[in-house]
Design a protein around this motif. Structure first.
Motif, PDB file in Angstrom:
ATOM      1  N   GLY A  10     -35.963  47.465  -3.575  1.00 53.72           N
ATOM      2  CA  GLY A  10     -36.661  47.030  -4.787  1.00 53.72           C
ATOM      3  C   GLY A  10     -35.694  46.621  -5.876  1.00 53.72           C
ATOM      4  N   HIS A  11     -34.675  47.436  -6.115  1.00 56.54           N
ATOM      5  CA  HIS A  11     -33.681  47.099  -7.130  1.00 56.54           C
ATOM      6  C   HIS A  11     -32.899  45.855  -6.731  1.00 56.54           C
ATOM      7  CE1 HIS A  11     -30.200  48.633  -9.918  1.00 56.54           C
ATOM      8  NE2 HIS A  11     -30.742  47.506 -10.338  1.00 56.54           N
ATOM      9  N   ALA A  12     -32.555  45.754  -5.454  1.00 58.36           N
ATOM     10  CA  ALA A  12     -31.818  44.578  -4.980  1.00 58.36           C
ATOM     11  C   ALA A  12     -32.629  43.295  -5.191  1.00 58.36           C
ATOM     12  CB  ALA A  12     -31.466  44.741  -3.501  1.00 58.36           C
ATOM     13  N   ALA A  13     -33.931  43.369  -4.970  1.00 60.11           N
ATOM     14  CA  ALA A  13     -34.794  42.193  -5.148  1.00 60.11           C
ATOM     15  C   ALA A  13     -34.853  41.782  -6.620  1.00 60.11           C
ATOM     16  CB  ALA A  13     -36.190  42.483  -4.615  1.00 60.11           C
ATOM     17  N   VAL A  14     -34.984  42.766  -7.509  1.00 62.57           N
ATOM     18  CA  VAL A  14     -34.979  42.475  -8.947  1.00 62.57           C
ATOM     19  C   VAL A  14     -33.638  41.882  -9.356  1.00 62.57           C
ATOM     20  CG1 VAL A  14     -35.030  43.547 -11.245  1.00 62.57           C
ATOM     21  CG2 VAL A  14     -36.712  44.210  -9.516  1.00 62.57           C
ATOM     22  N   TYR A  15     -32.569  42.448  -8.814  1.00 66.71           N
ATOM     23  CA  TYR A  15     -31.208  41.985  -9.113  1.00 66.71           C
ATOM     24  C   TYR A  15     -31.045  40.522  -8.705  1.00 66.71           C
ATOM     25  CZ  TYR A  15     -26.199  42.860  -9.842  1.00 66.71           C
ATOM     26  OH  TYR A  15     -24.908  42.852 -10.315  1.00 66.71           O
ATOM     27  N   GLN A  16     -31.513  40.207  -7.503  1.00 61.92           N
ATOM     28  CA  GLN A  16     -31.382  38.832  -7.011  1.00 61.92           C
ATOM     29  C   GLN A  16     -32.186  37.863  -7.877  1.00 61.92           C
ATOM     30  OE1 GLN A  16     -33.511  36.399  -5.440  1.00 61.92           O
ATOM     31  NE2 GLN A  16     -31.647  35.160  -5.497  1.00 61.92           N
ATOM     32  N   LYS A  17     -33.359  38.282  -8.297  1.00 61.45           N
ATOM     33  CA  LYS A  17     -34.252  37.393  -9.036  1.00 61.45           C
ATOM     34  C   LYS A  17     -33.758  37.118 -10.453  1.00 61.45           C
ATOM     35  CE  LYS A  17     -39.098  36.790 -10.358  1.00 61.45           C
ATOM     36  NZ  LYS A  17     -40.471  37.372 -10.293  1.00 61.45           N
ATOM     37  N   TYR A  18     -33.188  38.135 -11.098  1.00 54.33           N
ATOM     38  CA  TYR A  18     -32.934  38.016 -12.529  1.00 54.33           C
ATOM     39  C   TYR A  18     -31.460  37.977 -12.934  1.00 54.33           C
ATOM     40  CZ  TYR A  18     -37.918  38.849 -13.167  1.00 54.33           C
ATOM     41  OH  TYR A  18     -39.288  38.746 -13.133  1.00 54.33           O
ATOM     42  N   ARG A  19     -30.544  38.369 -12.050  1.00 54.13           N
ATOM     43  CA  ARG A  19     -29.138  38.272 -12.430  1.00 54.13           C
ATOM     44  C   ARG A  19     -28.687  36.813 -12.360  1.00 54.13           C
ATOM     45  NH1 ARG A  19     -25.931  42.899 -13.492  1.00 54.13           N
ATOM     46  NH2 ARG A  19     -27.493  44.467 -14.032  1.00 54.13           N
ATOM     47  N   PHE A  20     -27.836  36.429 -13.293  1.00 55.46           N
ATOM     48  CA  PHE A  20     -27.434  35.025 -13.389  1.00 55.46           C
ATOM     49  C   PHE A  20     -26.042  34.822 -12.804  1.00 55.46           C
ATOM     50  CE2 PHE A  20     -27.327  37.349 -17.388  1.00 55.46           C
ATOM     51  CZ  PHE A  20     -25.985  37.374 -17.703  1.00 55.46           C
ATOM     52  N   ALA A  21     -25.787  33.600 -12.397  1.00 55.99           N
ATOM     53  CA  ALA A  21     -24.477  33.223 -11.851  1.00 55.99           C
ATOM     54  C   ALA A  21     -23.443  33.197 -12.969  1.00 55.99           C
ATOM     55  CB  ALA A  21     -24.577  31.853 -11.195  1.00 55.99           C
ATOM     56  N   PRO A  22     -22.160  33.234 -12.635  1.00 58.12           N
ATOM     57  CA  PRO A  22     -21.121  33.099 -13.662  1.00 58.12           C
ATOM     58  C   PRO A  22     -21.357  31.845 -14.502  1.00 58.12           C
ATOM     59  CG  PRO A  22     -20.139  33.673 -11.560  1.00 58.12           C
ATOM     60  CD  PRO A  22     -21.581  33.400 -11.290  1.00 58.12           C
ATOM     61  N   GLY A  23     -21.263  31.987 -15.812  1.00 55.45           N
ATOM     62  CA  GLY A  23     -21.513  30.864 -16.711  1.00 55.45           C
ATOM     63  C   GLY A  23     -20.442  29.791 -16.632  1.00 55.45           C
ATOM     64  N   GLU A  24     -20.744  28.661 -17.225  1.00 51.07           N
ATOM     65  CA  GLU A  24     -19.863  27.488 -17.123  1.00 51.07           C
ATOM     66  C   GLU A  24     -18.473  27.751 -17.690  1.00 51.07           C
ATOM     67  OE1 GLU A  24     -19.840  22.895 -18.775  1.00 51.07           O
ATOM     68  OE2 GLU A  24     -21.771  23.879 -18.406  1.00 51.07           O
ATOM     69  N   GLU A  25     -18.396  28.417 -18.829  1.00 48.55           N
ATOM     70  CA  GLU A  25     -17.083  28.673 -19.437  1.00 48.55           C
ATOM     71  C   GLU A  25     -16.268  29.646 -18.600  1.00 48.55           C
ATOM     72  OE1 GLU A  25     -15.622  27.094 -21.978  1.00 48.55           O
ATOM     73  OE2 GLU A  25     -17.381  25.799 -21.851  1.00 48.55           O
ATOM     74  N   LEU A  26     -16.918  30.656 -18.042  1.00 49.45           N
ATOM     75  CA  LEU A  26     -16.204  31.587 -17.168  1.00 49.45           C
ATOM     76  C   LEU A  26     -15.715  30.865 -15.919  1.00 49.45           C
ATOM     77  CD1 LEU A  26     -15.257  34.411 -16.375  1.00 49.45           C
ATOM     78  CD2 LEU A  26     -17.534  34.822 -15.415  1.00 49.45           C
ATOM     79  N   GLN A  27     -16.552  30.025 -15.338  1.00 47.05           N
ATOM     80  CA  GLN A  27     -16.139  29.250 -14.168  1.00 47.05           C
ATOM     81  C   GLN A  27     -14.910  28.398 -14.489  1.00 47.05           C
ATOM     82  OE1 GLN A  27     -19.215  27.012 -12.190  1.00 47.05           O
ATOM     83  NE2 GLN A  27     -20.777  28.553 -12.614  1.00 47.05           N
ATOM     84  N   LYS A  28     -14.955  27.704 -15.617  1.00 47.42           N
ATOM     85  CA  LYS A  28     -13.833  26.850 -16.024  1.00 47.42           C
ATOM     86  C   LYS A  28     -12.559  27.658 -16.207  1.00 47.42           C
ATOM     87  CE  LYS A  28     -16.452  23.240 -18.482  1.00 47.42           C
ATOM     88  NZ  LYS A  28     -16.751  22.684 -19.828  1.00 47.42           N
ATOM     89  N   THR A  29     -12.683  28.834 -16.799  1.00 45.27           N
ATOM     90  CA  THR A  29     -11.521  29.688 -17.041  1.00 45.27           C
ATOM     91  C   THR A  29     -10.868  30.095 -15.729  1.00 45.27           C
ATOM     92  OG1 THR A  29     -12.481  30.545 -19.098  1.00 45.27           O
ATOM     93  CG2 THR A  29     -10.759  31.878 -18.050  1.00 45.27           C
ATOM     94  N   ILE A  30     -11.684  30.511 -14.773  1.00 46.58           N
ATOM     95  CA  ILE A  30     -11.159  30.959 -13.476  1.00 46.58           C
ATOM     96  C   ILE A  30     -10.538  29.802 -12.715  1.00 46.58           C
ATOM     97  CG2 ILE A  30     -11.825  31.866 -11.206  1.00 46.58           C
ATOM     98  CD1 ILE A  30     -13.915  33.587 -12.698  1.00 46.58           C
ATOM     99  N   LEU A  31     -11.240  28.686 -12.632  1.00 44.62           N
ATOM    100  CA  LEU A  31     -10.735  27.538 -11.871  1.00 44.62           C
ATOM    101  C   LEU A  31      -9.454  26.978 -12.492  1.00 44.62           C
ATOM    102  CD1 LEU A  31     -14.091  25.720 -11.035  1.00 44.62           C
ATOM    103  CD2 LEU A  31     -12.643  27.014  -9.456  1.00 44.62           C
ATOM    104  N   ALA A  32      -9.395  26.954 -13.830  1.00 40.26           N
ATOM    105  CA  ALA A  32      -8.185  26.451 -14.502  1.00 40.26           C
ATOM    106  C   ALA A  32      -6.994  27.348 -14.187  1.00 40.26           C
ATOM    107  CB  ALA A  32      -8.414  26.376 -16.007  1.00 40.26           C
TER     108      ALA A  32
END
Length: 269
Positions: A10-32
């Motif tokens: 149940g918790h895993a399903a809620v987690y999958q539904k509502y947790r968000f992917a890494p944001g654009e600025e975080l992605q840019k920081t890591i890739l850079a």
């Protein structure tokens, strides 16, 4: 051993539904950073504590082979069911016992999970599996969050934080690592070439339902639910009602800007 907080389906399903992917600025920081350290292209990327796969999905768009690992079978099943891609595979294992050969991993990541690990044992594994010249990116979003909608952003954020403050009373002591901006994790990273960035801000597109769902997915809320389910449910219902009234709308699907601050620990072996 990792602290296990996300085991139930149940918790895993809620987690999958509502947790968000890494944001654009975080992605840019890591890739850079990975480009700066010439870790791109990478053959093998391992995402530790991948949960239901939001961060793993981001990595799959940029790398040839990505393996997501998590101690929770329920979370891994959600990831397999929801975010299946041909270059991604998933393994159930503790963060402190990674099933990879010595010096075989080009890039190792962890998104909003490392505070649940046994840091000393995990860092020993990081040192073992990451190849010379390989990189690490360990990040989390913090409790520094705000909402923006029209001219009621300040009031909306106040409602959100009042709810969040009540939920945080049920926090596990491991969350102190987040509250301290991953300082302990940065200090424990066994690479001489490392840095910690504490001011990455991302705008996450959300709805009112999504914001309330995020609160529901948080581990302190799940502890609150176990202790006092009626009070926990009532808190989220009342929070949603107050948000909608403040915004002057009736639909839970109304879009709202959800701003989060990320901390990221980066290192190169």
């Amino acid at each position: 051993m990792s602290t296990q907080m996300f085991e139930g389906r149940g918790h895993a399903a809620v987690y999958q539904k509502y947790r968000f992917a890494p944001g654009e600025e975080l992605q840019k920081t890591i890739l850079a950073y990975l480009q700066e350290k010439k870790a791109i292209p990478a053959e093998l990327v391992v995402d530790v504590g991948c949960g239901s796969g939001q961060g793993t999905y981001f990595l799959a768009e940029h790398f040839k082979k990505v393996v997501g690992t998590d101690i929770s079978e329920a979370q891994i099943q959600e990831a397999r069911d929801t975010l299946s891609m041909p270059n991604v595979s998933y393994l159930v294992c503790p963060a402190e016992e990674l099933p990879f050969q010595d010096a075989s991993v080009d890039v190792l990541t962890s998104f909003t999970a490392a505070h649940w690990f046994d840091i000393e044992k995990f860092m020993r594994e990081v040192r073992r599996v990451v190849r010379p010249g390989g990189c690490v990116a360990i990040s989390t979003y913090t409790v520094d969050m705000s909402l923006r909608y029209g001219d009621c952003s300040e009031r909306l954020t106040k409602i959100f934080r009042e709810c969040w403050d009540r939920i945080l009373k049920y926090s596990h002591n491991r969350l102190k690592l987040v509250l301290e901006n991953y300082k302990e994790i940065f200090e424990a990273l066994p690479f001489p070439d490392k840095k910690r960035i504490t001011d990455i801000y991302d705008k996450i597109p959300m709805t009112v339902e999504g914001v309330v769902g995020y609160l529901e997915s948080a581990s302190p809320y799940q502890t609150f639910m176990k202790n006092d389910p009626e009070a926990a449910k009532s808190l989220l219902q009342e929070t949603e009602k107050r948000m909608l009234e403040t915004m002057g709308v009736s639909s839970r699907e109304t879009p709202v800007e959800f701003w989060v601050r990320h901390v990221c620990v980066l290192g190169c072996k």
